[in-house]
Design a protein around this motif. Structure first.
Motif, short mmCIF file in Angstrom:
data_model
loop_
_atom_site.label_atom_id
_atom_site.label_comp_id
_atom_site.label_asym_id
_atom_site.label_seq_id
_atom_site.Cartn_x
_atom_site.Cartn_y
_atom_site.Cartn_z
N VAL A 268 0.83 -1.22 0.00
CA VAL A 268 0.00 0.00 0.00
C VAL A 268 0.86 1.26 0.00
O VAL A 268 0.39 2.32 -0.44
N VAL A 269 2.09 1.17 0.47
CA VAL A 269 3.02 2.28 0.30
C VAL A 269 3.22 2.54 -1.19
O VAL A 269 3.21 3.69 -1.65
N GLY A 270 3.35 1.45 -1.95
CA GLY A 270 3.49 1.58 -3.39
C GLY A 270 2.27 2.19 -4.05
O GLY A 270 2.37 3.01 -4.96
N TYR A 271 1.09 1.80 -3.55
CA TYR A 271 -0.15 2.36 -4.11
C TYR A 271 -0.26 3.86 -3.84
O TYR A 271 -0.58 4.64 -4.75
N THR A 272 0.01 4.28 -2.62
CA THR A 272 -0.09 5.71 -2.31
C THR A 272 0.95 6.51 -3.09
O THR A 272 0.68 7.62 -3.54
N ASP A 273 2.13 5.94 -3.27
CA ASP A 273 3.15 6.60 -4.09
C ASP A 273 2.64 6.79 -5.52
O ASP A 273 2.83 7.85 -6.14
N TYR A 274 1.96 5.79 -6.03
CA TYR A 274 1.36 5.88 -7.37
C TYR A 274 0.27 6.95 -7.41
O TYR A 274 0.15 7.71 -8.38
N ALA A 275 -0.51 7.03 -6.33
CA ALA A 275 -1.55 8.06 -6.24
C ALA A 275 -0.94 9.46 -6.28
O ALA A 275 -1.48 10.38 -6.90
N PHE A 276 0.21 9.61 -5.61
CA PHE A 276 0.93 10.89 -5.65
C PHE A 276 1.39 11.20 -7.08
O PHE A 276 1.29 12.34 -7.55
N LYS A 277 1.89 10.19 -7.76
CA LYS A 277 2.35 10.37 -9.14
C LYS A 277 1.22 10.89 -10.03
O LYS A 277 1.40 11.86 -10.78
N LYS A 278 0.06 10.25 -9.93
CA LYS A 278 -1.07 10.66 -10.75
C LYS A 278 -1.54 12.07 -10.38
O LYS A 278 -1.93 12.85 -11.25
N PHE A 279 -1.49 12.40 -9.08
CA PHE A 279 -1.89 13.73 -8.65
C PHE A 279 -0.96 14.80 -9.23
O PHE A 279 -1.42 15.81 -9.77
N PHE A 280 0.34 14.57 -9.13
CA PHE A 280 1.29 15.58 -9.63
C PHE A 280 1.22 15.69 -11.15
O PHE A 280 1.39 16.79 -11.70
N GLU A 281 0.95 14.59 -11.84
CA GLU A 281 0.79 14.65 -13.29
C GLU A 281 -0.39 15.54 -13.66
O GLU A 281 -0.32 16.32 -14.62
#
Length: 641
Positions: free
Chosen positions: A462-475
């Motif tokens: 889930v750390v990986g999932y939240t990191d991915y969520a951050f990526k999509k947000f910044f994009e």
């Protein structure tokens, strides 16, 4: 002569109380086995010594919980030995002791998230959850082994209780019966009072949680000495926030300087986004660990690691509390929580100077985002106290198709929701988001079931999932007109599951990341000085050129020269002050131990080797923080105006 003295009844009573001691010791053993990596006991002899010192705390809890049972067992009712009366006693005994046993078992799991025995503050957290039933059902499924062990243990206790029974007896000489009963009652009451206090000396105060640290060499061992019913009972109606008189006002200004006034940077009004990431300990982020030489280290945050290359990161930062609400008050208002949460204290509903109040003063639009049910974790209440203009929760998101089934809206869609709301604001704005997904039950959305590495512990996925969520947000955010004029600060509320031994050391259990990102690339680097959550508030005001005085126990991470970098938190019943080359522990009045700053396990007390000059700095620094913190809260001086 003693046939009316009820000796057989007293023997059975003592047997039943003895059983309570046996099962408290069993619970302590299970507690240790479930958390042995965190508690770090070196030998069987050391564990037995801790268990021995825990008997005093067990006595207090047992006597509190069994007070009614003991009283009914010894009062001269004549019918005490009758079968129906004994059945009533058994129900009272196991209702009270079953509750105590349940709380002990609760900490088999909960301890790994807070690194302290559960106190009455736990009830404040539960009170703010609207989906208690569903959470409880899910916990049963996730931690079924703890529930199974609880019922097996309780069943064994009931079996042993019923093995020794009171014989039905008629006492013929009633005057002797009542006389001996009163004598027995006085003796047992005297023993009970001494047991509850923890000592028979009149001059000795009743033992409290801090007394668990008297006979330990490492702070976390106090949690083995303690039991959870004691921790809860001793904190009911208690408030450790009390005025102190340890140092002078001049010393407070010298060693802490609680009123800040920064004038170096010119006034500006950039947008500000603070991201408080649920349970995102520093351990998980590769950018913060590359120089630590941790064997076989793996990072689970590829996006944040890449963002860190264009950010200022603080690799020696710490949380100022152990719970989510502590993280919010520390980061946004610079108010840490120690033995008792400030937010649960009688003093929380007062005017509090914070990032919100200062930025409201500059006509910022202020908003708080949290994808859980509105009011969960106490965030809505605190956001109202701090004065946020807007609160966006699960209600405002208004699409339960994205509900994770446990805590709130998944991080990816909720971060996108925040971006859409920020698009509507004219600016400047100050927005805070508290994420929810990097948490137990440690599962990403079903559509991403195989996307992220499962890692070595459940938390990694889930750390990986939240990191991915951050990526999509910044994009998405990069496409918005407000993005380039925004300062982003990313941190965590507290830590969670630990895999690497380095982060299982006492001090590092509160190690969190602090990252500051400016899209124009003007701010980047690595800082290894002590830092903490409460530094974020003054740092932001310094960065934007806020030229008014304001109250802050933290320090700017950029231009502060008068106060050396430090971190202050609470650990194992003691206050922990880190500054310069040392880590010191304080009991609230005196420094009790000093360790080298690299001794993260707090294993070698070097208090006798510290120079007088260094010791005075540590002592005055710790006392100045404690005194100003306590006195300002009690006197309601949390504001400079």
């Amino acid at each position: 002569m003693f046939k009316d003295f009820r000796i057989q009844e007293y023997k059975v009573l003592f047997y039943r109380i003895f059983l309570a001691y046996v099962f408290y010791s069993i619970s302590r053993l299970f507690f240790f086995l479930y958390n042995y990596k965190s508690l770090k006991v070196d030998s069987v002899a050391q564990y037995l010594d801790l268990n021995y010192h825990g008997l005093a705390f067990d006595t207090t809890a047992i006597l509190y919980l069994n007070g009614l049972f003991i009283l009914l067992s010894v009062l001269p009712f004549v019918i005490n030995t009758k079968a129906n009366f004994q059945k009533v006693l058994m129900w009272i005994y196991f209702i009270c002791n079953g509750i105590g046993l349940a709380f002990n078992f609760l900490d088999f799991i909960y301890y790994r998230f807070t690194y302290s025995r559960t106190t009455i503050a736990f009830m404040d957290i539960v009170e703010n959850e609207s989906n208690k039933s569903s959470l409880f059902i899910r916990f049963i499924g996730t931690y079924w082994h703890v529930f199974a062990l609880f019922f097996i243990t309780l069943g064994l206790w009931i079996y042993l209780y019923r093995k020794v029974t009171v014989e039905n007896k008629n006492y013929e000489n009633k005057p002797k019966y009542f006389g001996y009963s009163i004598l027995g009652l006085l003796i047992i009451a005297t023993m009970a009072i001494g047991g509850i206090r923890g000592d028979f000396k009149k001059s000795t105060r009743p033992i409290t949680m801090i007394d668990a640290s008297r006979n330990v060499t490492q702070p976390q061992h106090a949690d083995i000495v303690l039991n959870t019913p004691f921790a809860i009972l001793r904190t009911i109606g208690k408030n450790s926030i009390k005025k102190l008189n340890l140092v002078t006002d001049a010393e407070i200004n010298q060693y802490l300087k609680p009123i800040k006034h920064y004038t170096i940077n010119p006034p500006t009004k950039p947008n500000i986004v603070v991201i408080i990431t649920e349970s995102y300990g520093r351990e998980y982020l590769g950018a913060f660990n590359k120089d630590l030489k941790i064997e076989n280290y793996k990072s689970y945050t590829p996006f944040l690691d890449s963002l860190a290359q264009s950010s200022m990161i603080y690799t020696n930062a710490y949380a100022n509390g152990s719970k989510s609400i502590h993280g919010m008050s520390s980061v946004i208002a610079g108010v840490p929580s120690f033995r008792d949460a400030f937010t649960s204290s009688p003093y929380s509903k007062q005017k509090i100077e914070s990032l919100v109040s200062c930025l409201n003063d500059l006509n910022y639009d202020t908003s708080f985002f949290h994808g859980a049910a509105n009011g969960s974790m106490g965030f809505l209440g605190l956001s109202n106290i701090l004065g946020y203009d807007h609160y966006y929760g699960r209600t405002e998101f208004n699409n339960d198709n994205e509900f994770d089934g446990s805590w709130g809206i998944w991080d990816e869609p909720f971060l996108q929701f925040m971006k859409q709301e920020l698009d509507k604001k004219k600016g400047p704005f100050f927005s805070t988001i508290f994420t929810v997904s990097s948490h137990e039950p440690f599962l990403p959305p079903a559509k991403y079931a195989s996307k992220f590495p499962k890692g070595d512990i459940p938390m990694h996925q889930v750390v990986g999932y939240t990191d991915y969520a951050f990526k999509k947000f910044f994009e998405s955010a990069k496409k918005a007109p407000w993005f380039k004029n925004t300062i982003f600060i990313i941190t965590a509320d507290h830590c969670n599951q630990v895999y690497y031994p380095f982060y299982n050391q006492v001090v590092n259990r509160q190690a969190v990341p602090i990252m500051i990102y400016k899209p124009d690339g003007s701010l980047k680097g690595v800082n290894n000085d002590f830092a903490q959550q409460i530094d974020i508030y003054p740092t932001i005001l310094d960065m934007i050129g806020y030229h008014k005085p304001f109250r802050s126990w933290g320090r700017s991470l950029f231009n502060e020269k008068e106060i050396a970098p430090f971190a202050f938190n609470f650990n194992g019943g003691l206050y922990q002050f880190m500054q310069g080359n040392y880590i010191c522990l304080c009991d609230g009045k005196n420094v009790t131990a000093v360790y080298d700053k690299s001794d993260f396990g707090l294993e070698k007390n070097i208090i006798s080797k510290v120079s007088k000059e260094d010791f005075v700095k540590l002592e005055k620094g710790a006392k100045s923080f404690l005194q100003d913190y306590m006195n300002r809260i009690v006197d309601k001086k949390m504001y400079t105006k």
